[in-house]
Write an enzyme that holds these catalytic residues in place. Sequence first.
Site, PDB file in Angstrom:
ATOM      1  N   GLU A  20     -12.703  -4.421  -4.001  1.00 29.81           N
ATOM      2  CA  GLU A  20     -12.862  -2.975  -3.768  1.00 29.81           C
ATOM      3  C   GLU A  20     -12.104  -2.052  -4.642  1.00 29.81           C
ATOM      4  O   GLU A  20     -12.680  -0.913  -4.872  1.00 29.81           O
ATOM      5  CB  GLU A  20     -12.800  -2.698  -2.555  1.00 29.81           C
ATOM      6  CG  GLU A  20     -13.957  -3.214  -1.408  1.00 29.81           C
ATOM      7  CD  GLU A  20     -13.666  -4.904  -1.240  1.00 29.81           C
ATOM      8  OE1 GLU A  20     -12.351  -5.251  -1.240  1.00 29.81           O
ATOM      9  OE2 GLU A  20     -14.631  -5.657  -1.176  1.00 29.81           O
TER      10      GLU A  20
ATOM     11  N   LEU B  85      10.176 -20.936  -4.600  1.00 28.20           N
ATOM     12  CA  LEU B  85       9.158 -19.842  -3.877  1.00 28.20           C
ATOM     13  C   LEU B  85       7.842 -19.758  -4.649  1.00 28.20           C
ATOM     14  O   LEU B  85       7.986 -19.763  -5.709  1.00 28.20           O
ATOM     15  CB  LEU B  85       9.720 -18.555  -3.964  1.00 28.20           C
ATOM     16  CG  LEU B  85       8.763 -17.448  -3.655  1.00 28.20           C
ATOM     17  CD1 LEU B  85       8.808 -17.236  -2.252  1.00 28.20           C
ATOM     18  CD2 LEU B  85       9.266 -15.998  -3.994  1.00 28.20           C
TER      19      LEU B  85
ATOM     20  N   HIS C   7       2.402   3.357  -8.863  1.00 27.15           N
ATOM     21  CA  HIS C   7       2.123   1.941  -9.049  1.00 27.15           C
ATOM     22  C   HIS C   7       3.138   1.385  -9.999  1.00 27.15           C
ATOM     23  O   HIS C   7       3.690   0.282  -9.870  1.00 27.15           O
ATOM     24  CB  HIS C   7       0.842   1.844 -10.018  1.00 27.15           C
ATOM     25  CG  HIS C   7      -0.293   2.291  -9.114  1.00 27.15           C
ATOM     26  ND1 HIS C   7      -0.654   1.811  -7.867  1.00 27.15           N
ATOM     27  CD2 HIS C   7      -1.442   3.038  -9.392  1.00 27.15           C
ATOM     28  CE1 HIS C   7      -1.872   2.620  -7.555  1.00 27.15           C
ATOM     29  NE2 HIS C   7      -2.405   3.092  -8.650  1.00 27.15           N
TER      30      HIS C   7
ATOM     31  N   ASP D  54       0.841  -1.109   0.043  1.00 22.55           N
ATOM     32  CA  ASP D  54       0.120  -0.197   0.097  1.00 22.55           C
ATOM     33  C   ASP D  54       0.872   1.283  -0.041  1.00 22.55           C
ATOM     34  O   ASP D  54       2.193   1.217   0.669  1.00 22.55           O
ATOM     35  CB  ASP D  54      -1.000  -0.047   1.234  1.00 22.55           C
ATOM     36  CG  ASP D  54      -2.162   1.107   1.061  1.00 22.55           C
ATOM     37  OD1 ASP D  54      -2.425   1.241   0.005  1.00 22.55           O
ATOM     38  OD2 ASP D  54      -2.675   1.167   2.117  1.00 22.55           O
TER      39      ASP D  54
ATOM     40  N   ARG E 194       2.004  -4.855   6.143  1.00 25.81           N
ATOM     41  CA  ARG E 194       1.384  -3.775   5.443  1.00 25.81           C
ATOM     42  C   ARG E 194       2.176  -2.555   5.272  1.00 25.81           C
ATOM     43  O   ARG E 194       2.716  -2.053   6.478  1.00 25.81           O
ATOM     44  CB  ARG E 194      -0.115  -3.713   6.160  1.00 25.81           C
ATOM     45  CG  ARG E 194      -0.791  -2.257   5.194  1.00 25.81           C
ATOM     46  CD  ARG E 194      -2.227  -2.091   5.504  1.00 25.81           C
ATOM     47  NE  ARG E 194      -2.927  -1.234   4.607  1.00 25.81           N
ATOM     48  CZ  ARG E 194      -4.052  -1.273   4.178  1.00 25.81           C
ATOM     49  NH1 ARG E 194      -4.945  -2.220   4.899  1.00 25.81           N
ATOM     50  NH2 ARG E 194      -4.583  -0.310   3.244  1.00 25.81           N
TER      51      ARG E 194
HETATM   52  C1  IPE Z   1      -5.511  -2.550  -0.029  1.00 28.63           C
HETATM   53  O1  IPE Z   1      -5.178  -1.385  -0.278  1.00 28.63           O
HETATM   54  C2  IPE Z   1      -5.454  -3.273  -1.117  1.00 28.63           C
HETATM   55  C3  IPE Z   1      -4.077  -3.607  -2.223  1.00 28.63           C
HETATM   56  C4  IPE Z   1      -3.137  -3.293  -1.641  1.00 28.63           C
HETATM   57  C5  IPE Z   1      -4.313  -4.162  -3.299  1.00 28.63           C
HETATM   58  P1  IPE Z   1      -6.188  -0.274  -0.407  1.00 28.63           P
HETATM   59  O2  IPE Z   1      -5.509   1.229  -0.647  1.00 28.63           O
HETATM   60  O3  IPE Z   1      -7.125  -0.493  -1.452  1.00 28.63           O
HETATM   61  O4  IPE Z   1      -7.054  -0.095   0.969  1.00 28.63           O
HETATM   62  P2  IPE Z   1      -7.858   0.906   1.860  1.00 28.63           P
HETATM   63  O5  IPE Z   1      -8.741   1.612   0.836  1.00 28.63           O
HETATM   64  O6  IPE Z   1      -6.849   2.043   2.262  1.00 28.63           O
HETATM   65  O7  IPE Z   1      -8.451   0.300   3.040  1.00 28.63           O
HETATM   66  C1  IPE Z   2      -1.636   0.171  -3.156  1.00 29.73           C
HETATM   67  O1  IPE Z   2      -1.339   1.635  -3.407  1.00 29.73           O
HETATM   68  C2  IPE Z   2      -1.856  -0.286  -4.889  1.00 29.73           C
HETATM   69  C3  IPE Z   2      -3.182  -0.949  -4.885  1.00 29.73           C
HETATM   70  C4  IPE Z   2      -4.025  -0.870  -3.924  1.00 29.73           C
HETATM   71  C5  IPE Z   2      -3.712  -1.443  -6.083  1.00 29.73           C
HETATM   72  P1  IPE Z   2      -2.595   2.648  -3.353  1.00 29.73           P
HETATM   73  O2  IPE Z   2      -3.021   2.778  -4.850  1.00 29.73           O
HETATM   74  O3  IPE Z   2      -3.627   2.221  -2.412  1.00 29.73           O
HETATM   75  O4  IPE Z   2      -2.031   3.806  -2.900  1.00 29.73           O
HETATM   76  P2  IPE Z   2      -2.527   4.840  -1.590  1.00 29.73           P
HETATM   77  O5  IPE Z   2      -3.016   4.118  -0.540  1.00 29.73           O
HETATM   78  O6  IPE Z   2      -3.446   5.555  -2.263  1.00 29.73           O
HETATM   79  O7  IPE Z   2      -1.313   5.725  -1.352  1.00 29.73           O
HETATM   80 MG    MG Z   3      -4.013   2.635  -0.622  1.00 30.06          MG
END
Ligand code: IPE
Ligand code: IPE
Ligand code: MG
Length: 255
Positions: free
Chosen positions: A82, A146, A52, A35, A203
Amino acid sequence: MFQRLKALFGRTPKPASEEALSADKIPQHIAVIMDGNGRWAKSRGLPRMAGHHSGMKTVKRITMAADRLGVKYLTLYAFSTENWKRPKAEVEFLMKLPQEFLAIELKELIEKNVQVRMMGYKGDLPDHTLRAVEEAIKQTANNTGLVLNFALNYGSRKEMIEAVRLIGEEVQAGRLLPGDINDTHMEGSLLTAGIPNPDLLIRTSGELRISNFMLWQLAYSELWFTDVYWPEFTEEHFYEAVREYQRRVRRYGGV
Ligand code: IPE
Ligand code: IPE
Ligand code: MG
């Protein structure tokens, strides 16, 4: 054991912090909520997509680090059920990343004996995404190193509902009595059937939540959170998580 020793001592120079890990307490399964890509990009004045893109390099880095440590399963949360709520352009970008990642890295993953798997709902994925993932799964199916398990269009509540449905069908067919339903039926009906539950959950990005990830499987996992955003998460952070894991005492409700 041999594999672990080989992983720890058999290859080119290791960072001191990797050497400091004890070889006999390496987590068998590490799950990661990757994340913070968007916030990382924003903090640099870049579009979210740049985050990304940069996060893909971290996937490579951490996969190789896990392989060197002798971790058996690495599950990476790449896209949740989601995440479809995001702007169309971002979703489309995210759906192109698997093929981009695999076009660059599949060769080396094969060389490293890594087995690629996917955990999630394939039906909603665009054809091009699914094709790339399935090709990687096919090409690495016989690898014994792995297991790199991508949680792609994964959601734990959906997974549990589907599991309950499968068990319900067994009951309806008269093959199972409701009173006999136990952990084993549940575990065998989840997308992780045959894979041990994660020992360690990592996380990144400072969020202290699970976000619909492996709710059943994480019941007794050790949890480790860091403020570091995924694109800047390094091997050192990864070893730090494993080192912390090695200090934990897992009691599973016992004494
Ligand atoms: C969780 O991250 C999903 C992934 C890392 C793929 P999100 O960014 O979607 O989660 P929330 O919305 O902060 O809970
Ligand atoms: C995690 O990073 C990747 C996915 C959930 C696909 P985010 O895109 O959620 O990045 P933040 O949380 O908005 O910073
Ligand atoms: Mg996120």
